[in-house]
Motif scaffolding. Structure first.
Motif, mmCIF file in Angstrom:
data_model
loop_
_atom_site.group_PDB
_atom_site.id
_atom_site.type_symbol
_atom_site.label_atom_id
_atom_site.label_comp_id
_atom_site.label_asym_id
_atom_site.label_seq_id
_atom_site.Cartn_x
_atom_site.Cartn_y
_atom_site.Cartn_z
ATOM 1 N N ALA A 7 0.849 -1.187 0.000
ATOM 2 C CA ALA A 7 0.000 0.000 0.000
ATOM 3 C C ALA A 7 0.885 1.237 0.000
ATOM 4 C CB ALA A 7 -0.900 0.006 1.232
ATOM 5 N N THR A 8 0.259 2.379 -0.298
ATOM 6 C CA THR A 8 1.002 3.628 -0.202
ATOM 7 C C THR A 8 0.935 4.131 1.228
ATOM 8 O OG1 THR A 8 -0.919 4.963 -0.760
ATOM 9 C CG2 THR A 8 0.464 4.226 -2.597
ATOM 10 N N TYR A 10 0.417 7.178 2.147
ATOM 11 C CA TYR A 10 -0.686 8.129 2.226
ATOM 12 C C TYR A 10 -1.994 7.395 2.518
ATOM 13 C CZ TYR A 10 -3.506 12.211 1.059
ATOM 14 O OH TYR A 10 -4.365 13.260 1.112
ATOM 15 N N LEU A 11 -2.188 6.251 1.875
ATOM 16 C CA LEU A 11 -3.402 5.459 2.097
ATOM 17 C C LEU A 11 -3.480 4.979 3.532
ATOM 18 C CD1 LEU A 11 -5.872 3.922 0.826
ATOM 19 C CD2 LEU A 11 -4.307 2.021 0.562
ATOM 20 N N THR A 16 -7.412 7.157 2.231
ATOM 21 C CA THR A 16 -7.869 7.354 0.862
ATOM 22 C C THR A 16 -6.663 7.507 -0.046
ATOM 23 O OG1 THR A 16 -9.272 8.694 -0.572
ATOM 24 C CG2 THR A 16 -8.067 9.857 1.137
ATOM 25 N N LYS A 17 -6.877 7.322 -1.321
ATOM 26 C CA LYS A 17 -5.775 7.464 -2.262
ATOM 27 C C LYS A 17 -5.428 8.940 -2.428
ATOM 28 C CE LYS A 17 -6.760 3.308 -4.857
ATOM 29 N NZ LYS A 17 -7.136 2.746 -6.150
ATOM 30 N N GLN A 49 -14.643 5.175 5.154
ATOM 31 C CA GLN A 49 -13.234 5.010 4.792
ATOM 32 C C GLN A 49 -12.347 5.073 6.032
ATOM 33 O OE1 GLN A 49 -12.453 8.112 1.988
ATOM 34 N NE2 GLN A 49 -13.159 6.913 0.226
ATOM 35 N N LYS A 56 -7.057 -1.607 6.817
ATOM 36 C CA LYS A 56 -6.017 -1.441 5.794
ATOM 37 C C LYS A 56 -4.633 -1.482 6.423
ATOM 38 C CE LYS A 56 -8.924 1.184 2.663
ATOM 39 N NZ LYS A 56 -9.231 2.493 2.069
#
Length: 148
Positions: A7-8, A10-11, A16-17, A49, A56
């Motif tokens: 994953a990034t 930021y995510l 969120t992307k 989210q 996540k």
């Protein structure tokens, strides 16, 4: 995208992307879809989210652990184990911080020594051929077998 966590960053932090500035000026499909929903519905989706952010993050932790296991398995596949026995002759590496290190043209190995005792996790007690034992244990990575 980080391969180690899948994953990034930021995510994982914001849930969120990331939206790059070019997408704000030239709207992409994602921006258009988000822009046409009402505020109450947008708040509701945003809260959903944010509640899923922990899930996540846990997925990223699990993915990171799997990545570490894969890397360890790949490394361990290449390592050849070395086995030593008591009474075996070995040479000891002269490391740069030892007093025996005389310069770049000096010998790299000293010995032969006899293995007096083997400790767990790869530590050895060595003694010289005259029968003098050393007080300090030496890591097995710093010795190699001596062939007469």
């Amino acid at each position: 995208m980080r391969t180690s966590i899948g994953a990034t960053l930021y995510l994982l932090v914001y849930g969120t992307k990331a939206v790059i500035p070019a997408e704000v000026e030239i709207p992409s499909l994602r921006i258009i879809v988000e822009a046409e929903i009402e505020d109450s519905e947008w708040v509701k989706t945003r809260l959903e989210q944010l509640t899923l952010i922990d899930e996540k993050r846990m997925d990223a932790v699990c993915y990171g652990q799997l990545y570490q296991q894969r890397m360890a398995r790949a490394y361990n596949r290449k390592v050849r184990p070395r086995y030593f026995e008591v009474g075996q002759l070995v040479l000891r590496r002269i490391l740069p911080h030892h007093q025996d290190a005389k310069g770049k043209f000096a010998h790299n190995w000293k010995g032969p020594y006899i293995i007096r005792k083997i400790l767990p996790k790869g530590a050895l007690y060595l003694g010289d051929i005259e029968g003098n034992d050393s007080e300090a244990a030496i890591n097995a990575d710093a010795v190699k077998r001596y062939y007469v």
